[in-house]
Design a protein around this motif. Structure first.
Motif, PDB file in Angstrom:
ATOM      1  N   SER A 161      41.721  77.714  25.946  1.00 14.28           N
ATOM      2  CA  SER A 161      42.671  76.640  25.686  1.00 14.28           C
ATOM      3  C   SER A 161      43.228  76.048  26.980  1.00 14.28           C
ATOM      4  N   GLY A 162      43.695  76.887  27.904  1.00 10.06           N
ATOM      5  CA  GLY A 162      44.241  76.390  29.157  1.00 10.06           C
ATOM      6  C   GLY A 162      43.202  75.689  30.006  1.00 10.06           C
ATOM      7  N   GLU A 163      41.978  76.176  29.951  1.00  8.56           N
ATOM      8  CA  GLU A 163      40.902  75.566  30.723  1.00  8.56           C
ATOM      9  C   GLU A 163      40.535  74.196  30.164  1.00  8.56           C
ATOM     10  N   ARG A 164      40.664  74.028  28.856  1.00 11.06           N
ATOM     11  CA  ARG A 164      40.426  72.711  28.270  1.00 11.06           C
ATOM     12  C   ARG A 164      41.472  71.716  28.756  1.00 11.06           C
ATOM     13  N   ARG A 165      42.720  72.153  28.802  1.00 13.17           N
ATOM     14  CA  ARG A 165      43.776  71.290  29.327  1.00 13.17           C
ATOM     15  C   ARG A 165      43.485  70.898  30.767  1.00 13.17           C
ATOM     16  N   ALA A 166      43.000  71.839  31.542  1.00 16.15           N
ATOM     17  CA  ALA A 166      42.656  71.556  32.939  1.00 16.15           C
ATOM     18  C   ALA A 166      41.521  70.547  33.020  1.00 16.15           C
ATOM     19  N   LEU A 167      40.519  70.701  32.161  1.00 16.82           N
ATOM     20  CA  LEU A 167      39.387  69.775  32.145  1.00 16.82           C
ATOM     21  C   LEU A 167      39.846  68.357  31.822  1.00 16.82           C
ATOM     22  N   PHE A 168      40.673  68.217  30.773  1.00 13.54           N
ATOM     23  CA  PHE A 168      41.147  66.883  30.396  1.00 13.54           C
ATOM     24  C   PHE A 168      42.033  66.289  31.486  1.00 13.54           C
ATOM     25  N   ALA A 169      42.868  67.129  32.103  1.00 14.90           N
ATOM     26  CA  ALA A 169      43.728  66.630  33.174  1.00 14.90           C
ATOM     27  C   ALA A 169      42.906  66.156  34.364  1.00 14.90           C
ATOM     28  N   HIS A 170      41.838  66.865  34.666  1.00 14.19           N
ATOM     29  CA  HIS A 170      40.958  66.474  35.773  1.00 14.19           C
ATOM     30  C   HIS A 170      40.328  65.107  35.504  1.00 14.19           C
ATOM     31  N   GLU A 171      39.778  64.930  34.324  1.00 14.21           N
ATOM     32  CA  GLU A 171      39.119  63.660  34.010  1.00 14.21           C
ATOM     33  C   GLU A 171      40.128  62.520  33.914  1.00 14.21           C
ATOM     34  N   ARG A 172      41.313  62.803  33.369  1.00 16.18           N
ATOM     35  CA  ARG A 172      42.349  61.759  33.316  1.00 16.18           C
ATOM     36  C   ARG A 172      42.787  61.353  34.715  1.00 16.18           C
ATOM     37  N   ALA A 173      42.784  62.297  35.643  1.00 16.17           N
ATOM     38  CA  ALA A 173      43.148  61.964  37.027  1.00 16.17           C
ATOM     39  C   ALA A 173      42.147  60.984  37.628  1.00 16.17           C
ATOM     40  N   HIS A 174      40.869  61.151  37.302  1.00 10.77           N
ATOM     41  CA  HIS A 174      39.858  60.186  37.764  1.00 10.77           C
ATOM     42  C   HIS A 174      40.204  58.778  37.286  1.00 10.77           C
ATOM     43  N   LEU A 175      40.609  58.677  36.016  1.00 10.71           N
ATOM     44  CA  LEU A 175      40.908  57.362  35.447  1.00 10.71           C
ATOM     45  C   LEU A 175      42.192  56.791  36.028  1.00 10.71           C
ATOM     46  N   ALA A 176      43.228  57.625  36.117  1.00 13.76           N
ATOM     47  CA  ALA A 176      44.533  57.135  36.573  1.00 13.76           C
ATOM     48  C   ALA A 176      44.481  56.644  38.013  1.00 13.76           C
ATOM     49  N   ALA A 177      43.740  57.326  38.866  1.00 13.92           N
ATOM     50  CA  ALA A 177      43.668  56.959  40.286  1.00 13.92           C
ATOM     51  C   ALA A 177      42.551  55.969  40.592  1.00 13.92           C
ATOM     52  N   ARG A 178      41.808  55.547  39.569  1.00 21.01           N
ATOM     53  CA  ARG A 178      40.708  54.581  39.769  1.00 21.01           C
ATOM     54  C   ARG A 178      39.704  55.073  40.795  1.00 21.01           C
ATOM     55  N   HIS A 179      39.296  56.306  40.663  1.00 21.83           N
ATOM     56  CA  HIS A 179      38.379  56.868  41.653  1.00 21.83           C
ATOM     57  C   HIS A 179      37.047  56.140  41.697  1.00 21.83           C
ATOM     58  N   HIS A 180      36.649  55.527  40.594  1.00 18.33           N
ATOM     59  CA  HIS A 180      35.378  54.804  40.601  1.00 18.33           C
ATOM     60  C   HIS A 180      35.384  53.654  41.606  1.00 18.33           C
ATOM     61  N   ARG A 181      36.565  53.111  41.885  1.00 16.52           N
ATOM     62  CA  ARG A 181      36.636  52.017  42.853  1.00 16.52           C
ATOM     63  C   ARG A 181      36.411  52.524  44.272  1.00 16.52           C
TER      64      ARG A 181
END
Length: 312
Positions: A161-181
């Motif tokens: 359960s905690g690792e799933r939260r970490a996974l989602f937080a990691h991917e959301r960080a990519h989106l929030a910080a616009r890492h693709h740019r």
């Protein structure tokens, strides 16, 4: 202009030391922004100077559409070894344009493919769970929601359960910080000047580390994030289609895990000049400044020379 027109083509070499040291000693957010800025400015400057040299080479070709005055001796004298480098700059600039266009085309194509694939999924949640036993996860920027996190049941079943939260937080960080740019800018920069390839590699790593640190802050447990990264990497398989800007790339997992098992990096501003990373950063900054000044000076000089050589 003289040899100054060639400086922006080789000054990216001054950024090689910081490409390695920044990912080790700077906060990943600072390192990402620093390396991306250096890459973008240096790539632009080198392309501008390559274009100026190409003008001299193109003016020497028979049947070119440029004014006849642009092939006068005073124009050719502005570039050392004008006969050789002028003509060599033509295919070089064509290659830069083609490579950059290819990067943009592939980036746009992949994004359209992924968004079309996700458009048929039910639900309006930010997280799209695919019924697939193949374990993978990635972030898809853009769209009506501003981006979505895609994860398969095959990966979720391997995480606590905690690792799933970490996974989602990691991917959301990519989106929030616009890492693709950041990744797209460094890819374009490396396509424009191969000397910037080490910076592209470093930014691919620092964006992952940036997302790791954001996930650790959101979850509140660095070890949980490290376990999630390790388990996801051990279970990971190839993603069934390409992903935008390489956001599914896991990066050097052992280094990321080791960094998470240590203390959080200090979010300092400018590094001190009296450290290795500080010296490297200031050297890269100086190289970037010289590159910008050289390209600006050469552009103004060439415009003045061409204006004087063009009959009214």
């Amino acid at each position: 202009m003289g040899v100054f027109v060639f400086l922006p083509l080789v000054l990216p070499l001054t950024a090689w030391p910081v490409a390695r040291l920044a990912e080790q000693h700077l906060h990943p957010r600072t390192a990402t922004r620093l390396l991306t800025g250096v890459s973008g400015v240096m790539a632009l400057c080198s392309t501008v100077c390559l274009g100026l040299v190409m003008v001299v080479g193109t003016a020497q070709l028979p049947g070119n559409p440029l004014p006849d005055g642009w092939s006068d001796p005073e124009v050719r004298e502005a570039v050392p070894y004008d006969e050789v480098v002028g003509k060599a700059a033509i295919p070089a600039l064509v290659a830069v344009v083609v490579l950059c266009a290819r990067v943009l085309w592939r980036h746009g194509k992949v994004r359209r493919q992924v968004h079309r694939a996700l458009a048929g999924l039910p639900g309006a949640s930010e997280v799209a769970v695919l019924p697939d036993d193949t374990p993978y996860a990635y972030a898809v920027p853009g769209g009506e929601r501003g981006g979505r996190v895609v994860v398969t049941t095959g990966l979720l079943g391997r995480l606590a359960s905690g690792e799933r939260r970490a996974l989602f937080a990691h991917e959301r960080a990519h989106l929030a910080a616009r890492h693709h740019r950041f990744l797209l800018v460094t890819r374009l920069a490396a396509a424009a000047n191969p000397f910037l390839l080490p910076l592209r590699t470093a930014v691919s790593y620092t964006t992952e580390r940036w997302a790791d640190e954001e996930a650790a802050r959101a979850v509140g447990d660095r070890r949980t994030v490290a376990r999630a990264i390790g388990r996801a990497a051990l279970a990971a398989h190839a993603v069934p289609w390409p992903t935008p800007a390489g956001l599914a790339a896991p990066g050097p997992v052992p280094r990321r895990v080791a960094a998470l098992l240590g203390p959080a990096p200090a979010a300092r501003g400018r590094p001190s000049l009296f450290t290795a990373v500080g010296l490297a950063a200031w050297t890269a900054a100086a190289g970037t400044a010289v590159s910008a000044m050289s390209s600006a000076n050469c552009t103004v000089t060439m415009v003045v020379i061409l204006h004087g050589a063009t009959p009214l």
